[in-house]
Design an enzyme around this catalytic site. Structure first.
Site, PDB file in Angstrom:
ATOM      1  N   SER A  11      -8.772 -24.386 -18.895  1.00 42.66           N
ATOM      2  CA  SER A  11      -9.465 -24.682 -20.149  1.00 42.66           C
ATOM      3  C   SER A  11      -8.482 -24.589 -21.296  1.00 42.66           C
ATOM      4  O   SER A  11      -7.327 -24.170 -21.128  1.00 42.66           O
ATOM      5  CB  SER A  11     -10.634 -23.705 -20.383  1.00 42.66           C
ATOM      6  OG  SER A  11     -10.154 -22.383 -20.569  1.00 42.66           O
ATOM      7  N   SER A 138       0.934 -15.632 -30.111  1.00 42.35           N
ATOM      8  CA  SER A 138      -0.159 -15.748 -31.076  1.00 42.35           C
ATOM      9  C   SER A 138       0.361 -15.300 -32.432  1.00 42.35           C
ATOM     10  O   SER A 138       1.317 -14.514 -32.505  1.00 42.35           O
ATOM     11  CB  SER A 138      -1.333 -14.851 -30.659  1.00 42.35           C
ATOM     12  OG  SER A 138      -2.300 -14.743 -31.699  1.00 42.35           O
ATOM     13  N   TYR A 151      -4.577  -6.808 -27.728  1.00 47.09           N
ATOM     14  CA  TYR A 151      -4.142  -8.203 -27.707  1.00 47.09           C
ATOM     15  C   TYR A 151      -2.877  -8.382 -28.531  1.00 47.09           C
ATOM     16  O   TYR A 151      -1.888  -8.981 -28.087  1.00 47.09           O
ATOM     17  CB  TYR A 151      -5.267  -9.077 -28.253  1.00 47.09           C
ATOM     18  CG  TYR A 151      -4.949 -10.556 -28.337  1.00 47.09           C
ATOM     19  CD1 TYR A 151      -4.896 -11.333 -27.187  1.00 47.09           C
ATOM     20  CD2 TYR A 151      -4.729 -11.176 -29.559  1.00 47.09           C
ATOM     21  CE1 TYR A 151      -4.620 -12.689 -27.260  1.00 47.09           C
ATOM     22  CE2 TYR A 151      -4.452 -12.527 -29.646  1.00 47.09           C
ATOM     23  CZ  TYR A 151      -4.402 -13.279 -28.495  1.00 47.09           C
ATOM     24  OH  TYR A 151      -4.128 -14.624 -28.568  1.00 47.09           O
ATOM     25  N   LYS A 155       1.060  -9.493 -27.407  1.00 49.44           N
ATOM     26  CA  LYS A 155       1.751 -10.666 -27.953  1.00 49.44           C
ATOM     27  C   LYS A 155       3.048 -10.273 -28.667  1.00 49.44           C
ATOM     28  O   LYS A 155       4.038 -11.011 -28.607  1.00 49.44           O
ATOM     29  CB  LYS A 155       0.811 -11.426 -28.889  1.00 49.44           C
ATOM     30  CG  LYS A 155      -0.451 -11.966 -28.212  1.00 49.44           C
ATOM     31  CD  LYS A 155      -0.118 -12.898 -27.053  1.00 49.44           C
ATOM     32  CE  LYS A 155      -1.367 -13.546 -26.462  1.00 49.44           C
ATOM     33  NZ  LYS A 155      -1.056 -14.496 -25.383  1.00 49.44           N
ATOM     34  N   THR A 186     -10.773 -23.092 -28.650  1.00 54.73           N
ATOM     35  CA  THR A 186     -10.826 -22.875 -27.210  1.00 54.73           C
ATOM     36  C   THR A 186     -11.910 -21.825 -26.924  1.00 54.73           C
ATOM     37  O   THR A 186     -12.550 -21.316 -27.833  1.00 54.73           O
ATOM     38  CB  THR A 186      -9.482 -22.362 -26.677  1.00 54.73           C
ATOM     39  OG1 THR A 186      -9.285 -21.016 -27.136  1.00 54.73           O
ATOM     40  CG2 THR A 186      -8.326 -23.245 -27.146  1.00 54.73           C
TER      41      THR A 186
END
Length: 261
Positions: A11, A138, A151, A155, A186
């Protein structure tokens, strides 16, 4: 014929990049945790003209099997020209509600898995005269952001490892492109981990209004082809990267005020 391996290919950015490479006739290896979600992507890639498509589903939290997975991806292609280390998972919890189990899961998928893959591929690519490694980071890897402690950490870590790798092996023909998305439309917010490790299950408004995955894939694949060191992908939110660079105090203030959803 170009051989490309994409993780997180079922995806979003990974899927859109797969279609672009398929249209160029590339041989593709597609990986995500779900074989069921990969098969329709593989079928479309074949329709678009991919030279060959191999589906290798794998749960990247299982670090012990990543060496075997990587060896198989190399074997089925006869050598990988481009690997897109794109698989990742996000979160929607503050520090107090983020368990260490959640931090570990995020780090396993977002950091340790791509590092493990790169370490297996690196000597093979060098022996062939070089190769390209694209790593999805990111803008949350450039500055801390609310509800993203695990997260963002993962990154940030990608930048440290892959900038070091690039510095060490540039003269051996290895090119690293750090792909730095802002808000891209997304499903990452839907699958993000919420309190208790549950799926967030919501398309955040900021995500829904972001750049399309197709537009992002155009930017990314061009940057990889040119061997760019880093590519920023998004819209006005990318201004925060430059604010952090030149006005870090202002960035800290803005980060406290931004809507993290």
């Amino acid at each position: 014929m170009l051989a490309v391996w994409i993780t997180g290919a079922s995806s979003g950015i990974g899927e859109a990049c797969a279609y672009r490479y398929a249209a160029e006739g590339a041989r593709l290896v597609l990986t995500s945790s779900s074989a069921d979600r990969l098969e329709p992507v593989a079928a479309k890639c074949r329709d678009l003209g991919a030279g060959e498509v191999t589906v290798l589903p794998y749960d990247l939290t299982c670090l012990d099997g990543i060496d075997t997975l990587t060896e198989k991806a190399w074997e089925v292609t006869g050598g990988i020209d481009i690997v897109m280390l794109n698989a990742g998972i996000s979160q929607r919890t503050n520090v107090e509600d983020t368990s260490m189990d959640m931090v570990r899961k995020i780090m396993e998928i977002n950091y340790f898995a791509p590092v493990s893959i790169a370490k297996v591929l690196l000597p093979k690519m060098i022996a062939r005269g070089g190769g390209k490694i694209a790593v999805t980071t990111s803008i949350a890897g450039r500055f801390g952001f609310p509800l993203r402690c695990g997260y963002s950490s993962s990154k940030f870590a990608l930048y440290g490892f892959f900038e070091s790798l690039q510095a060490e092996y540039y003269d051996a023909g290895i090119r690293v492109t750090l792909v730095c998305p802002g808000r891209v439309c997304t499903n990452i917010s839907k699958y993000a981990l919420d309190k208790g490790g549950r799926q967030h299950g919501v398309m955040d408004p900021g995500q829904a209004g972001g750049m399309s995955a197709e537009a992002a894939a155009r930017v990314i694949t061009r940057a990889v082809a040119k061997g760019r060191r880093e590519v920023l992908v998004g819209r006005k939110e990318l201004l925060m990267v430059y604010i952090k660079r030149f006005f870090p105090g202002l960035c800290a203030i803005l980060s406290r005020k931004l809507n993290p959803m």
